[in-house]
Design a protein around this motif. Structure first.
Motif, PDB file in Angstrom:
ATOM      1  N   TYR A  21       8.641   3.443  12.621  1.00 20.37           N
ATOM      2  CA  TYR A  21       7.686   3.752  13.676  1.00 20.37           C
ATOM      3  C   TYR A  21       7.707   2.623  14.688  1.00 20.37           C
ATOM      4  N   VAL A  22       7.495   2.976  15.917  1.00 21.88           N
ATOM      5  CA  VAL A  22       7.607   2.033  17.030  1.00 21.88           C
ATOM      6  C   VAL A  22       6.260   1.948  17.734  1.00 21.88           C
ATOM      7  N   ALA A  23       5.828   0.718  18.014  1.00 21.35           N
ATOM      8  CA  ALA A  23       4.565   0.503  18.721  1.00 21.35           C
ATOM      9  C   ALA A  23       4.779  -0.523  19.818  1.00 21.35           C
ATOM     10  N   ARG A  24       3.788  -0.643  20.681  1.00 16.02           N
ATOM     11  CA  ARG A  24       3.902  -1.549  21.827  1.00 16.02           C
ATOM     12  C   ARG A  24       3.470  -2.977  21.534  1.00 16.02           C
ATOM     13  N   SER A  25       2.897  -3.226  20.370  1.00 12.47           N
ATOM     14  CA  SER A  25       2.486  -4.598  20.082  1.00 12.47           C
ATOM     15  C   SER A  25       2.711  -4.926  18.609  1.00 12.47           C
ATOM     16  N   ALA A  26       2.994  -6.180  18.355  1.00 17.29           N
ATOM     17  CA  ALA A  26       3.175  -6.645  16.982  1.00 17.29           C
ATOM     18  C   ALA A  26       1.864  -6.519  16.212  1.00 17.29           C
ATOM     19  N   GLU A  27       0.740  -6.668  16.896  1.00 14.94           N
ATOM     20  CA  GLU A  27      -0.566  -6.545  16.249  1.00 14.94           C
ATOM     21  C   GLU A  27      -0.785  -5.122  15.733  1.00 14.94           C
ATOM     22  N   LYS A  28      -0.371  -4.133  16.514  1.00 12.96           N
ATOM     23  CA  LYS A  28      -0.524  -2.739  16.104  1.00 12.96           C
ATOM     24  C   LYS A  28       0.351  -2.439  14.884  1.00 12.96           C
ATOM     25  N   ILE A  29       1.555  -2.982  14.890  1.00 10.00           N
ATOM     26  CA  ILE A  29       2.448  -2.808  13.738  1.00 10.00           C
ATOM     27  C   ILE A  29       1.799  -3.377  12.488  1.00 10.00           C
ATOM     28  N   ALA A  30       1.241  -4.589  12.602  1.00  7.76           N
ATOM     29  CA  ALA A  30       0.586  -5.224  11.450  1.00  7.76           C
ATOM     30  C   ALA A  30      -0.608  -4.407  10.977  1.00  7.76           C
ATOM     31  N   ALA A  31      -1.392  -3.871  11.916  1.00  6.90           N
ATOM     32  CA  ALA A  31      -2.564  -3.077  11.564  1.00  6.90           C
ATOM     33  C   ALA A  31      -2.166  -1.786  10.858  1.00  6.90           C
ATOM     34  N   VAL A  32      -1.136  -1.123  11.356  1.00  4.81           N
ATOM     35  CA  VAL A  32      -0.685   0.129  10.752  1.00  4.81           C
ATOM     36  C   VAL A  32      -0.113  -0.136   9.367  1.00  4.81           C
ATOM     37  N   ARG A  33       0.660  -1.189   9.242  1.00 10.02           N
ATOM     38  CA  ARG A  33       1.247  -1.524   7.934  1.00 10.02           C
ATOM     39  C   ARG A  33       0.136  -1.824   6.925  1.00 10.02           C
ATOM     40  N   SER A  34      -0.880  -2.552   7.348  1.00  9.85           N
ATOM     41  CA  SER A  34      -2.016  -2.861   6.473  1.00  9.85           C
ATOM     42  C   SER A  34      -2.746  -1.588   6.052  1.00  9.85           C
ATOM     43  N   ALA A  35      -2.981  -0.692   6.999  1.00  9.14           N
ATOM     44  CA  ALA A  35      -3.645   0.578   6.693  1.00  9.14           C
ATOM     45  C   ALA A  35      -2.800   1.416   5.736  1.00  9.14           C
ATOM     46  N   LEU A  36      -1.488   1.414   5.942  1.00  2.00           N
ATOM     47  CA  LEU A  36      -0.573   2.148   5.066  1.00  2.00           C
ATOM     48  C   LEU A  36      -0.668   1.604   3.640  1.00  2.00           C
ATOM     49  N   GLU A  37      -0.646   0.291   3.503  1.00  3.67           N
ATOM     50  CA  GLU A  37      -0.725  -0.314   2.180  1.00  3.67           C
ATOM     51  C   GLU A  37      -2.058  -0.005   1.502  1.00  3.67           C
ATOM     52  N   ARG A  38      -3.162  -0.032   2.265  1.00  4.12           N
ATOM     53  CA  ARG A  38      -4.473   0.313   1.698  1.00  4.12           C
ATOM     54  C   ARG A  38      -4.493   1.765   1.225  1.00  4.12           C
ATOM     55  N   SER A  39      -3.966   2.654   2.036  1.00  5.38           N
ATOM     56  CA  SER A  39      -3.946   4.071   1.691  1.00  5.38           C
ATOM     57  C   SER A  39      -3.096   4.320   0.446  1.00  5.38           C
ATOM     58  N   LEU A  40      -1.945   3.690   0.383  1.00  7.88           N
ATOM     59  CA  LEU A  40      -1.072   3.860  -0.776  1.00  7.88           C
ATOM     60  C   LEU A  40      -1.723   3.298  -2.036  1.00  7.88           C
ATOM     61  N   THR A  41      -2.405   2.173  -1.903  1.00  6.08           N
ATOM     62  CA  THR A  41      -3.107   1.577  -3.041  1.00  6.08           C
ATOM     63  C   THR A  41      -4.175   2.531  -3.567  1.00  6.08           C
ATOM     64  N   LYS A  42      -4.908   3.172  -2.656  1.00  5.47           N
ATOM     65  CA  LYS A  42      -5.915   4.157  -3.073  1.00  5.47           C
ATOM     66  C   LYS A  42      -5.255   5.327  -3.806  1.00  5.47           C
ATOM     67  N   GLY A  43      -4.091   5.737  -3.326  1.00 10.97           N
ATOM     68  CA  GLY A  43      -3.361   6.814  -3.992  1.00 10.97           C
ATOM     69  C   GLY A  43      -2.975   6.441  -5.408  1.00 10.97           C
ATOM     70  N   VAL A  44      -2.570   5.206  -5.613  1.00 11.44           N
ATOM     71  CA  VAL A  44      -2.231   4.724  -6.957  1.00 11.44           C
ATOM     72  C   VAL A  44      -3.486   4.707  -7.824  1.00 11.44           C
ATOM     73  N   GLN A  45      -4.593   4.188  -7.293  1.00 12.27           N
ATOM     74  CA  GLN A  45      -5.845   4.106  -8.048  1.00 12.27           C
ATOM     75  C   GLN A  45      -6.356   5.480  -8.454  1.00 12.27           C
ATOM     76  N   ARG A  46      -6.120   6.479  -7.630  1.00 10.61           N
ATOM     77  CA  ARG A  46      -6.576   7.847  -7.924  1.00 10.61           C
ATOM     78  C   ARG A  46      -5.594   8.630  -8.784  1.00 10.61           C
ATOM     79  N   GLY A  47      -4.449   8.012  -9.074  1.00  5.19           N
ATOM     80  CA  GLY A  47      -3.451   8.672  -9.905  1.00  5.19           C
ATOM     81  C   GLY A  47      -2.590   9.682  -9.166  1.00  5.19           C
ATOM     82  N   LYS A  48      -2.610   9.647  -7.842  1.00  8.98           N
ATOM     83  CA  LYS A  48      -1.834  10.594  -7.048  1.00  8.98           C
ATOM     84  C   LYS A  48      -0.464  10.045  -6.667  1.00  8.98           C
ATOM     85  N   LEU A  49      -0.247   8.762  -6.941  1.00 10.99           N
ATOM     86  CA  LEU A  49       0.985   8.087  -6.552  1.00 10.99           C
ATOM     87  C   LEU A  49       1.284   7.026  -7.599  1.00 10.99           C
ATOM     88  N   THR A  50       2.545   6.870  -7.951  1.00  7.89           N
ATOM     89  CA  THR A  50       2.905   5.817  -8.902  1.00  7.89           C
ATOM     90  C   THR A  50       3.071   4.492  -8.161  1.00  7.89           C
TER      91      THR A  50
END
Length: 80
Positions: free
Chosen positions: A33-62
């Motif tokens: 994914y491409v964004a206009r700022s390094a800050e946006k990339i960092a924010a999206v990556r952080s949100a992605l990691e949080r979402s994936l972690t929740k998926g693991v905690q709920r048993g929906k993702l290994t």
């Protein structure tokens, strides 16, 4: 004849773009994914990691699937 999809590219890392990138990464596609700022990339990556972690905690993702999605080559690119 259908072409096999191997890579997914998303322009913009707003709410919709980050959601599309997350779903593609979870599905195992090499995702960029491409964004206009390094800050946006960092924010999206952080949100992605949080979402994936929740998926693991709920048993929906290994944990292996989460690690694979986060380690996708090229995940998050900044273009000035």
């Amino acid at each position: 004849m259908m072409t096999e999809i191997k890579k997914v590219g998303v322009l913009g890392a707003g709410l919709m773009g980050s959601g599309i990138a997350e779903i593609a990464a979870k599905a195992g596609y090499q995702t960029v994914y491409v964004a206009r700022s390094a800050e946006k990339i960092a924010a999206v990556r952080s949100a992605l990691e949080r979402s994936l972690t929740k998926g693991v905690q709920r048993g929906k993702l290994t944990e292996e699937a989460m690690a694979e999605a986060v380690a996708t080559p090229g995940l998050g690119m900044y273009t000035p």
